[in-house]
Design a protein around this motif. Structure first.
Motif, short mmCIF file in Angstrom:
data_model
loop_
_atom_site.label_atom_id
_atom_site.label_comp_id
_atom_site.label_asym_id
_atom_site.label_seq_id
_atom_site.Cartn_x
_atom_site.Cartn_y
_atom_site.Cartn_z
N SER A 73 39.87 28.16 41.49
CA SER A 73 38.63 28.89 41.19
C SER A 73 38.53 30.16 42.03
O SER A 73 37.85 31.11 41.65
CB SER A 73 37.41 27.99 41.41
OG SER A 73 37.37 27.61 42.76
N MET A 74 39.27 30.16 43.17
CA MET A 74 39.27 31.36 44.00
C MET A 74 39.87 32.56 43.27
O MET A 74 39.55 33.71 43.58
CB MET A 74 40.05 31.10 45.30
CG MET A 74 39.25 30.28 46.30
SD MET A 74 40.27 29.45 47.54
CE MET A 74 41.54 30.63 47.90
N PHE A 75 40.76 32.28 42.31
CA PHE A 75 41.39 33.36 41.55
C PHE A 75 40.32 34.26 40.91
O PHE A 75 40.47 35.47 40.85
CB PHE A 75 42.26 32.80 40.42
CG PHE A 75 43.64 32.41 40.85
CD1 PHE A 75 44.71 33.26 40.64
CD2 PHE A 75 43.90 31.18 41.41
CE1 PHE A 75 45.99 32.90 41.00
CE2 PHE A 75 45.17 30.81 41.78
CZ PHE A 75 46.23 31.67 41.58
N PHE A 76 39.27 33.60 40.41
CA PHE A 76 38.25 34.38 39.69
C PHE A 76 37.52 35.34 40.63
O PHE A 76 37.02 36.37 40.21
CB PHE A 76 37.24 33.44 39.00
CG PHE A 76 37.81 32.81 37.78
CD1 PHE A 76 37.98 33.54 36.62
CD2 PHE A 76 38.23 31.49 37.80
CE1 PHE A 76 38.54 32.96 35.49
CE2 PHE A 76 38.78 30.90 36.67
CZ PHE A 76 38.93 31.64 35.52
N PHE A 77 37.48 34.97 41.92
CA PHE A 77 36.82 35.87 42.87
C PHE A 77 37.78 36.90 43.44
O PHE A 77 37.37 37.91 43.96
CB PHE A 77 36.18 35.04 44.00
CG PHE A 77 35.05 34.18 43.51
CD1 PHE A 77 33.80 34.73 43.23
CD2 PHE A 77 35.24 32.82 43.27
CE1 PHE A 77 32.76 33.93 42.74
CE2 PHE A 77 34.21 32.03 42.80
CZ PHE A 77 32.97 32.58 42.52
N THR B 58 40.52 38.17 41.65
CA THR B 58 41.11 39.06 40.65
C THR B 58 40.07 40.07 40.14
O THR B 58 38.87 39.87 40.30
CB THR B 58 41.65 38.25 39.46
OG1 THR B 58 40.68 37.28 39.09
CG2 THR B 58 42.93 37.55 39.84
N ALA B 59 40.63 41.12 39.50
CA ALA B 59 39.78 42.27 39.15
C ALA B 59 38.75 41.94 38.07
O ALA B 59 37.62 42.42 38.11
CB ALA B 59 40.67 43.41 38.69
N ASP B 60 39.15 41.14 37.07
CA ASP B 60 38.22 40.85 35.97
C ASP B 60 38.44 39.43 35.45
O ASP B 60 39.35 38.72 35.89
CB ASP B 60 38.39 41.87 34.84
CG ASP B 60 39.81 41.89 34.31
OD1 ASP B 60 40.63 41.07 34.79
OD2 ASP B 60 40.11 42.70 33.43
N LEU B 61 37.60 39.03 34.52
CA LEU B 61 37.66 37.67 33.96
C LEU B 61 39.02 37.40 33.32
O LEU B 61 39.61 36.33 33.52
CB LEU B 61 36.54 37.48 32.93
CG LEU B 61 36.56 36.16 32.17
CD1 LEU B 61 36.30 34.98 33.11
CD2 LEU B 61 35.53 36.14 31.04
N PHE B 62 39.52 38.38 32.57
CA PHE B 62 40.78 38.21 31.85
C PHE B 62 41.92 37.93 32.83
O PHE B 62 42.73 37.01 32.62
CB PHE B 62 41.06 39.48 31.02
CG PHE B 62 42.31 39.40 30.21
CD1 PHE B 62 42.57 38.32 29.39
CD2 PHE B 62 43.25 40.43 30.25
CE1 PHE B 62 43.73 38.25 28.62
CE2 PHE B 62 44.41 40.39 29.49
CZ PHE B 62 44.65 39.28 28.67
N SER B 63 41.98 38.70 33.92
CA SER B 63 43.04 38.49 34.92
C SER B 63 42.93 37.09 35.52
O SER B 63 43.93 36.38 35.67
CB SER B 63 42.93 39.53 36.03
OG SER B 63 43.05 40.81 35.50
N GLY B 64 41.70 36.70 35.84
CA GLY B 64 41.49 35.35 36.39
C GLY B 64 41.94 34.29 35.42
O GLY B 64 42.62 33.32 35.79
#
Lengths: 545, 261
Positions: free
Chosen positions: A60-64, A66-72
């Motif tokens: 879930s840390m990825f979403f925080f 990364t630059a945007d939702l798509f990248s996450g």
């Protein structure tokens, strides 16, 4: 008529799935098993869900980061695809490969398509459950970051689609490989693949969290060309287009994902047939040349002189199982990468200096020293663990019927693992440490100390784990449990002496000898305790095979 | 009812079945005999489309069967040689599972399954897992599951393995009665005393090839012996059984390469 007979029979599909789940619940080869729960309080699947939940927090840390939702989405979903693929192969392999199905079901009017539709749905059910367990936290995290409940559902669906795609890919690879090569070779091949995956998973668990600090900060998936090759990118483009408007290459890659998904489905249906299951029941028919007994070598003459009947019987079983039982062979071979991993991990500190395990410790270095100790016991303990379980566990009746000394037989596992693994390991360590320290004497003293402590640790583990060789049914999550036990005992047994020697030093050669005598005495005491416990356990044992 | 026409099947270099032909008629008990590794089980698996023949064909009621067309399997009951059961189901659940695959209505499975289990002294253990059963109890479950859907052809590969004498007597009567009702039974067994008294016709095969076929009496009289097992020994080339047995007893008596005497 033929077409009618090859139709999928929905009633039969339902019955087969119900039966599969019932068997998973009651069997011993699936984490859903409640059979294991009698001993371990809860089914293995709970452990997997907990592990997934922990992983999902990290993901879930990825979403925080990364630059945007798509990248996450692309990164997290791809990570879950890897995890779920491994879990399907390592823990839920029985949903894909069960040789007994064919013998029982083939004589009845069940079409290939019906049979494999049930297999596919069975697998999808598990993938869905695993997917939910790993996607719940990231989905909520993404929802929180982007302040939208819709994002929660999108993440859920995206993960699910990607994980189903991964499972379909695996199923196709399995069936395709089985069509190209015979079953024995496939088992061997899958076995080695299994080992690589275990190693990758193990390394991944340890390395990936360290990497988080460095690699993911503000990454935009669009900046990286290679991400276009990820299935999670293809399926994620639909979400990207729904949010940011469409672009041609997104549309094309999105369509590519759907087309590949359909192709996988189509191949699965055309590949999967009962002949696939039939090939699982085949035995090797290739005649092999008879081996003639070689004349006795000096080593074998020494071995015969200093070993007892139980040692020789066990060694014979080990050789035969290593040759013919792929699961056993893989279990034994899996210790090689683990030892290398622990050694490298404990010897190299922060990527530069070679550490001395007996040097005074600062901060977290104590843990690194203990890793060194674990490296010494993980190999012999892995071998002992592999010796305890077998597919042919029912043949253990012979240990009950024959007039052998069962105390010796149980202790033979430790003796042989010391002979086959601990002693070669000591020689290997001496060579490595001599090379790294530039002093043979320094290396040999350290090695002897480490190995003597390792012998204590091994005997201690075996005092609490008394089992006859090859007399226990294989269960699916033995491996994780064994590693945990080894780590725990390793920390306990190595922590104190390494700490003491690290702080006080050896105190000259006399001091070193005193340490060794103390460790050997402790081991002798542990050995007495082990014999006592074995005798107690033997008095209660019955053969239930 | 079943016609086997020139079937052959190899596994690598081993020719398990070699140009074998025979037919099984309605209302008869047909025995397929042969020494270990003769190709009996392979032949049966080919009849059931569990294995594909390299050449030859099988006809069921005059129609050629193929592995894609499994409708005819609803008219066959099969007792395999290996105890192929889901051991983590109860005895009743296994019957229910097989009954469901044959689309037998649930209430019929219940009443028929219960009655059959009761009749075979398995009523009390019908809710226990099969893995807790004795070998004989497992064999009874296998046989019952083969008869559950009232098939026209019953294929029995070593059906008496592990059964006690009383159960063998009961099943012999059942098999005879089924044949009298017009069913065809294909029977593989190494218990030749039973075969001699139970079956109508015999085919003896060796190394996948037909050696002889006929009624038990015809086969016995052809060899000039008085029993089927002696005739079988001669036909399959296992001659001088007595001296072979004596040799083995001598070997057993030898320890450390020296004779105890």
């Amino acid at each position: 008529m033929k077409v009618y007979m090859q139709k999928i029979d929905r009633e039969q599909v339902k019955i087969l799935i119900k039966n599969n789940i019932r068997l998973d619940w009651r069997g011993s080869t699936n984490p859903l098993s409640s059979y294991q729960s009698k001993k371990k309080k809860f089914p293995g699947i709970v452990v997997i869900f907990i592990m997934n939940a922990v992983l999902s927090v990290i993901l879930s840390m990825f979403f925080f980061k990364t630059a945007d939702l798509f990248s996450g989405l692309v990164f997290t979903a791809f990570a879950t695809m890897m995890v779920i693929s491994m879990q399907i192969m390592l823990e839920f392999g029985n949903t894909l490969i069960t040789s007994e199905d064919y013998l029982i079901i083939a004589p009845h009017p069940v079409s290939s398509k019906t049979f494999f539709m049930s297999k596919i749905i069975h697998t999808i059910l598990y993938v869905t459950a695993l997917s939910v367990s790993i996607s719940a936290v990231p989905a909520v995290a993404a929802g929180l970051k982007y302040k939208s409940i819709g994002v929660v559902f999108l993440v859920f669906i995206h993960f699910w689609v990607c994980n189903i795609f991964a499972a379909a890919l695996i199923m196709n690879i399995y069936t395709w490989v089985l069509k190209v090569i015979d079953r024995q070779r496939l088992e061997r091949w899958l076995g080695y693949m299994h080992m690589v995956f275990i190693f990758s998973a193990y390394i991944g668990m340890n390395i990936i969290p360290r990497m988080f600090k460095h690699v993911l900060v503000d990454i935009n998936v669009e900046d990286l060309i290679w991400t276009k090759l990820l299935p999670s990118y293809w399926f994620g483009t639909w979400i990207k287009m729904a949010i940011d408007g469409w672009q041609l290459y997104h549309l094309l890659l999105g369509l590519l994902g759907i087309v590949l998904f359909l192709i996988l489905g189509k191949i699965a249906v055309s590949y999967l047939s009962l002949s696939y299951a039939e090939s699982l029941t085949k035995t090797g028919w290739n005649k092999k040349k008879k081996r003639h007994n070689k004349s006795s070598s000096i080593i074998s003459r020494i071995w015969r002189k200093y070993s007892n009947e139980e040692d020789r019987a066990l060694l014979m079983l080990i050789r035969a199982n290593f040759k013919h039982d792929i699961q056993f062979r893989i279990g034994v071979l899996s210790m090689v990468p683990l030892v290398i991993f622990y050694l490298v991990f404990s010897l190299i500190s922060e990527g530069s200096n070679v550490r001395d395990p007996f040097a005074p410790v600062e901060g977290t270095q104590g843990m690194t020293n203990i890793m060194f100790g674990i490296a010494c016991i993980i190999a012999p303990y892995t071998l002992i663990g592999s010796l305890q379980a077998s597919k042919q566990w029912k043949a253990a009746w012979v240990f009950f019927a024959a007039p052998l000394n069962r105390v010796n037989l149980i202790r033979a596992m430790e003796r042989i693992s010391n002979l086959l693994v601990t002693i070669p390991m000591a020689i290997f360590l001496s060579i490595i440490l001599s090379f790294l320290y530039g002093s043979v004497l320094h290396a040999v003293l350290h090695t002897i100390t480490l190995i003597v402590i390792a012998l204590c640790a091994l005997t201690l583990i075996n005092v609490f784990s008394i089992k006859l060789p090859f007399a226990m049914d294989n269960t699916s999550n033995n491996w994780a449990g064994s590693v945990f036990k080894t780590m725990f005992v390793g920390m306990l047994v190595f922590g104190i002496p390494l700490g003491v020697i690290g702080t006080k030093g050896y105190g000259g050669y006399l001091g070193w000898m005193l340490y060794i005598i103390i460790f050997l005495f402790v081991r002798w005491l542990l050995g007495l305790g082990q014999i006592r416990r074995i005798k107690k356990a033997l008095a209660k044992w019955e053969f239930t095979g | 009812m079943i016609q086997v026409e020139n079937i052959s099947r190899s596994f690598g270099d081993l020719k398990a079945v070699n140009d074998l032909s025979f037919r099984v008629n309605t209302g008869e008990i047909f025995a397929l005999l042969g020494p270990n590794g003769a190709g009996k089980t392979t032949t049966i698996k080919i009849i059931l489309s569990m294995l594909k023949p390299d050449s030859g064909r099988i006809r069921f009621d005059g129609k050629e069967i193929s592995s894609e067309d499994n409708g005819y399997k609803s008219r066959i009951g099969y007792v395999p040689e290996s105890c192929a059961l889901y051991e983590n189901l109860t005895g009743f659940e296994f019957l229910q599972f097989i009954g469901n695959l044959h689309h037998i209505p649930e209430d019929e499975i219940k009443s028929k399954g219960d009655s059959l289990l009761e009749a075979l002294d398995l009523g009390e253990v019908s809710n226990q897992l099969i893995r807790e059963y004795s070998k004989g109890m497992k064999q009874k479950i296998l046989i019952v599951s083969a008869f559950l859907h009232d098939p026209d052809v019953i294929i029995l590969d070593e059906p008496f393995a592990g059964l006690d004498a009383n159960a063998v007597s009961v099943f012999k009567e059942i098999f005879r009665e089924q044949a009298n009702q017009g069913k065809a039974l294909v029977f593989c067994s190494h218990i030749l005393e039973v075969v001699e008294r139970l079956v109508d016709r015999i085919l003896i095969i060796k190394e996948g090839q037909k050696l002889v076929t006929g009624t038990p009496e015809e086969i016995i009289s052809k060899t000039g012996h008085t029993s089927l097992d002696r005739a079988f020994n001669e036909l399959t080339g296992a001659q001088d059984i007595d001296s072979k047995a004596r040799d083995i007893v001598d070997i057993i008596g030898n320890r450390n390469g020296k004779n105890n005497e």
